[in-house]
Design an enzyme around this catalytic site. Structure first.
Site, PDB file in Angstrom:
ATOM      1  N   LEU A 151       0.805  -1.224   0.000  1.00 35.51           N
ATOM      2  CA  LEU A 151       0.000   0.000   0.000  1.00 35.51           C
ATOM      3  C   LEU A 151       0.838   1.274   0.000  1.00 35.51           C
ATOM      4  O   LEU A 151       1.953   1.301   0.516  1.00 35.51           O
ATOM      5  CB  LEU A 151      -0.927  -0.001   1.217  1.00 35.51           C
ATOM      6  CG  LEU A 151      -1.903  -1.177   1.303  1.00 35.51           C
ATOM      7  CD1 LEU A 151      -2.831  -1.000   2.497  1.00 35.51           C
ATOM      8  CD2 LEU A 151      -2.725  -1.329   0.030  1.00 35.51           C
ATOM      9  N   GLY A 178      -1.817   6.403  -2.482  1.00 39.02           N
ATOM     10  CA  GLY A 178      -2.929   6.263  -3.438  1.00 39.02           C
ATOM     11  C   GLY A 178      -4.008   5.353  -2.869  1.00 39.02           C
ATOM     12  O   GLY A 178      -5.203   5.688  -2.870  1.00 39.02           O
ATOM     13  N   HIS A 179      -3.590   4.194  -2.355  1.00 37.45           N
ATOM     14  CA  HIS A 179      -4.553   3.277  -1.737  1.00 37.45           C
ATOM     15  C   HIS A 179      -5.224   3.941  -0.531  1.00 37.45           C
ATOM     16  O   HIS A 179      -6.430   3.814  -0.330  1.00 37.45           O
ATOM     17  CB  HIS A 179      -3.840   2.010  -1.243  1.00 37.45           C
ATOM     18  CG  HIS A 179      -3.186   1.193  -2.321  1.00 37.45           C
ATOM     19  ND1 HIS A 179      -1.826   1.086  -2.432  1.00 37.45           N
ATOM     20  CD2 HIS A 179      -3.701   0.441  -3.311  1.00 37.45           C
ATOM     21  CE1 HIS A 179      -1.530   0.296  -3.445  1.00 37.45           C
ATOM     22  NE2 HIS A 179      -2.645  -0.109  -4.008  1.00 37.45           N
ATOM     23  N   GLY A 232      -9.187   3.475  -8.135  1.00 42.91           N
ATOM     24  CA  GLY A 232      -8.407   4.643  -8.514  1.00 42.91           C
ATOM     25  C   GLY A 232      -8.508   4.916 -10.012  1.00 42.91           C
ATOM     26  O   GLY A 232      -8.555   3.978 -10.822  1.00 42.91           O
ATOM     27  N   LYS A 239      -6.120   5.854 -11.528  1.00 47.75           N
ATOM     28  CA  LYS A 239      -4.814   5.361 -11.982  1.00 47.75           C
ATOM     29  C   LYS A 239      -4.992   4.181 -12.949  1.00 47.75           C
ATOM     30  O   LYS A 239      -4.288   4.064 -13.949  1.00 47.75           O
ATOM     31  CB  LYS A 239      -4.000   4.960 -10.753  1.00 47.75           C
ATOM     32  CG  LYS A 239      -2.795   4.109 -11.011  1.00 47.75           C
ATOM     33  CD  LYS A 239      -1.676   4.923 -11.576  1.00 47.75           C
ATOM     34  CE  LYS A 239      -0.350   4.220 -11.612  1.00 47.75           C
ATOM     35  NZ  LYS A 239      -0.377   2.812 -11.837  1.00 47.75           N
ATOM     36  N   GLN A 288      -9.622  -0.156 -15.859  1.00 43.00           N
ATOM     37  CA  GLN A 288     -10.176  -1.084 -14.866  1.00 43.00           C
ATOM     38  C   GLN A 288     -11.476  -0.543 -14.271  1.00 43.00           C
ATOM     39  O   GLN A 288     -12.472  -1.253 -14.180  1.00 43.00           O
ATOM     40  CB  GLN A 288      -9.152  -1.325 -13.757  1.00 43.00           C
ATOM     41  CG  GLN A 288      -9.706  -2.106 -12.576  1.00 43.00           C
ATOM     42  CD  GLN A 288      -8.630  -2.462 -11.587  1.00 43.00           C
ATOM     43  OE1 GLN A 288      -7.965  -3.471 -11.725  1.00 43.00           O
ATOM     44  NE2 GLN A 288      -8.448  -1.635 -10.579  1.00 43.00           N
ATOM     45  N   LEU A 307       1.809   7.343  -8.029  1.00 39.48           N
ATOM     46  CA  LEU A 307       2.187   6.301  -7.067  1.00 39.48           C
ATOM     47  C   LEU A 307       1.720   4.944  -7.593  1.00 39.48           C
ATOM     48  O   LEU A 307       0.633   4.830  -8.150  1.00 39.48           O
ATOM     49  CB  LEU A 307       1.547   6.570  -5.705  1.00 39.48           C
ATOM     50  CG  LEU A 307       1.932   7.858  -4.993  1.00 39.48           C
ATOM     51  CD1 LEU A 307       1.414   7.842  -3.563  1.00 39.48           C
ATOM     52  CD2 LEU A 307       3.432   8.084  -4.999  1.00 39.48           C
ATOM     53  N   SER A 308       2.581   3.958  -7.402  1.00 40.63           N
ATOM     54  CA  SER A 308       2.253   2.590  -7.827  1.00 40.63           C
ATOM     55  C   SER A 308       3.056   1.621  -6.977  1.00 40.63           C
ATOM     56  O   SER A 308       4.211   1.904  -6.630  1.00 40.63           O
ATOM     57  CB  SER A 308       2.631   2.400  -9.305  1.00 40.63           C
ATOM     58  OG  SER A 308       2.690   1.022  -9.625  1.00 40.63           O
ATOM     59  N   ARG A 366       4.325  -0.882  -8.024  1.00 39.42           N
ATOM     60  CA  ARG A 366       5.443  -1.341  -8.866  1.00 39.42           C
ATOM     61  C   ARG A 366       6.595  -0.331  -8.906  1.00 39.42           C
ATOM     62  O   ARG A 366       7.671  -0.686  -9.381  1.00 39.42           O
ATOM     63  CB  ARG A 366       4.956  -1.657 -10.277  1.00 39.42           C
ATOM     64  CG  ARG A 366       4.088  -2.920 -10.327  1.00 39.42           C
ATOM     65  CD  ARG A 366       3.712  -3.327 -11.744  1.00 39.42           C
ATOM     66  NE  ARG A 366       3.114  -4.634 -11.795  1.00 39.42           N
ATOM     67  CZ  ARG A 366       1.800  -4.893 -11.838  1.00 39.42           C
ATOM     68  NH1 ARG A 366       0.933  -3.892 -11.833  1.00 39.42           N
ATOM     69  NH2 ARG A 366       1.347  -6.133 -11.877  1.00 39.42           N
TER      70      ARG A 366
HETATM   71  P1  AMP Z   1      -3.660  -2.246  -6.790  1.00 41.72           P
HETATM   72  O1  AMP Z   1      -3.248  -2.598  -5.405  1.00 41.72           O
HETATM   73  O2  AMP Z   1      -2.543  -1.802  -7.666  1.00 41.72           O
HETATM   74  O3  AMP Z   1      -4.530  -3.311  -7.410  1.00 41.72           O
HETATM   75  O4  AMP Z   1      -4.589  -0.972  -6.653  1.00 41.72           O
HETATM   76  C1  AMP Z   1      -5.714  -0.998  -5.820  1.00 41.72           C
HETATM   77  C2  AMP Z   1      -6.530   0.231  -6.087  1.00 41.72           C
HETATM   78  O5  AMP Z   1      -5.756   1.389  -5.786  1.00 41.72           O
HETATM   79  C3  AMP Z   1      -6.965   0.353  -7.552  1.00 41.72           C
HETATM   80  O6  AMP Z   1      -8.295   0.810  -7.589  1.00 41.72           O
HETATM   81  C4  AMP Z   1      -6.008   1.370  -8.087  1.00 41.72           C
HETATM   82  O7  AMP Z   1      -6.520   2.102  -9.182  1.00 41.72           O
HETATM   83  C5  AMP Z   1      -5.826   2.277  -6.879  1.00 41.72           C
HETATM   84  N1  AMP Z   1      -4.581   3.049  -7.017  1.00 41.72           N
HETATM   85  C6  AMP Z   1      -3.347   2.565  -7.313  1.00 41.72           C
HETATM   86  N2  AMP Z   1      -2.463   3.578  -7.433  1.00 41.72           N
HETATM   87  C7  AMP Z   1      -3.153   4.721  -7.205  1.00 41.72           C
HETATM   88  C8  AMP Z   1      -2.809   6.108  -7.193  1.00 41.72           C
HETATM   89  N3  AMP Z   1      -1.580   6.514  -7.447  1.00 41.72           N
HETATM   90  N4  AMP Z   1      -3.784   7.000  -6.929  1.00 41.72           N
HETATM   91  C9  AMP Z   1      -5.058   6.599  -6.683  1.00 41.72           C
HETATM   92  N5  AMP Z   1      -5.453   5.302  -6.674  1.00 41.72           N
HETATM   93  C10 AMP Z   1      -4.515   4.382  -6.935  1.00 41.72           C
END
Ligand code: AMP
Length: 283
Positions: A37, A40-41, A151, A153, A157, A188-189, A191
């Site tokens: 996390l 963003g999360h 998100g 982002k 999806q 933010l990611s 990855r």
């Molecule tokens: P993930 O853990 O990558 O599957 O992301 C979980 C959720 O967090 C998804 O809905 C993503 O779009 C959202 N998310 C990931 N990165 C960001 C970010 N930088 N800003 C806002 N939401 C994000």
């Protein structure tokens, strides 16, 4: 300081808790994640907390949405850190099932994703949205929620999931939250933690390309080919030469636009070293 969230790993216990809340007339906000996390999360958790009585964050690295040559095995798994971040965020439950719990051997049913899943990520990650739709529908059944938070982002999806919810008449509202970025623009990611310092600099190319396109549109440029060239040349300038796509599409249908008209979105997916990054900007 809010109490540490309750950690639930079993489907039966999660469903029982969620149904008890619903029976008491409470609204649940669901935040599906794959963990590792970041802010963003947490912005999704914050939004969920404001609009609902209880917030459930799920942490599940979903095997069915990764292709055979993707990073499922090495995807960061940081559950203890994640729980530490979720505690002050005011999350009530962290649902963190194992892959065996979510997909026992008899589990062969899957969701056929909507049409908007067939382009962009769908082209470069075959089967990805089938996995996403299937796991998200399972989560919606496990945690019957008023609202589910995603998100921008992952632009495609959230659109795919909106179409799934509409097409299957699911009683949940999808809420899309803005992209959280570093001060330098990098989205933010989870990855990003794969990136070396040099690669982090290259990765800035994505947000710079999107800013340039947005600026050009504001200045009146509407020619799709010109704007795509601008994105590609910006990525190349940042040392990025493996571009899956850098394009402009209609915001609801994802149809490629030759002349840009609002609502449109610019989307990029490219590789920085061995890390695949995505970003986007609404125009
Ligand atoms: P993930 O853990 O990558 O599957 O992301 C979980 C959720 O967090 C998804 O809905 C993503 O779009 C959202 N998310 C990931 N990165 C960001 C970010 N930088 N800003 C806002 N939401 C994000």
């Amino acid at each position: 300081m809010p109490p540490r969230p309750q950690i639930i790993t079993s489907i039966t216990a999660m469903q029982a808790q969620a149904l008890a809340w619903r029976a008491a007339g409470k609204r649940i906000g669901l935040v599906p994640t794959m963990g590792a996390l970041h802010e963003g999360h947490l912005s999704l958790v914050e939004a969920a907390r404001k609009e609902n009585d209880f917030t459930v964050a799920t942490i599940f690295v979903n095997p069915t949405q990764f292709g055979p040559r993707e990073d499922f095995a090495k995807y960061p798994r940081t559950l203890e850190q994640d729980i530490a971040l979720l505690s002050p965020a005011g999350c009530d439950v962290v649902f963190a099932p194992t892959a065996e719990e979510m997909y026992p051997p008899h589990c062969t049913t899957a969701i056929e994703p909507p049409q908007v899943a067939s382009v962009l990520e769908g082209t470069f990650r075959p089967g990805h949205f089938r996995g996403v739709c299937t796991v998200v529908l399972k989560l919606f059944e496990l945690v019957p929620s008023e609202r589910a938070y995603f998100g921008q982002k992952d632009y495609q999806q959230q659109l795919v999931l909106r179409h799934m919810v509409r097409d299957l008449n699911l009683p949940v509202k999808i809420v899309t939250c803005p992209i959280v970025r570093e001060a330098n623009g990098l989205a933010l990611s989870s990855r990003n933690r794969y990136l070396s310092d040099a690669e982090r600099n290259s990765a800035l190319g994505l947000s710079v390309a999107l800013q340039r396109v947005s600026h050009a549109c504001q200045q009146g440029e509407s020619d799709g080919a010109t704007l795509r060239d601008l994105m590609r040349s910006t990525l190349t300038e940042h040392g990025i030469d493996r571009i899956d796509y850098a394009t402009l599409v209609q915001a609801d249908t994802l149809e490629e636009l030759s002349v840009i008209r609002s609502p449109a979105v610019a989307l990029i997916a490219c590789h920085v070293g061995t890390t695949r990054l995505i970003d986007n900007q609404c125009l």
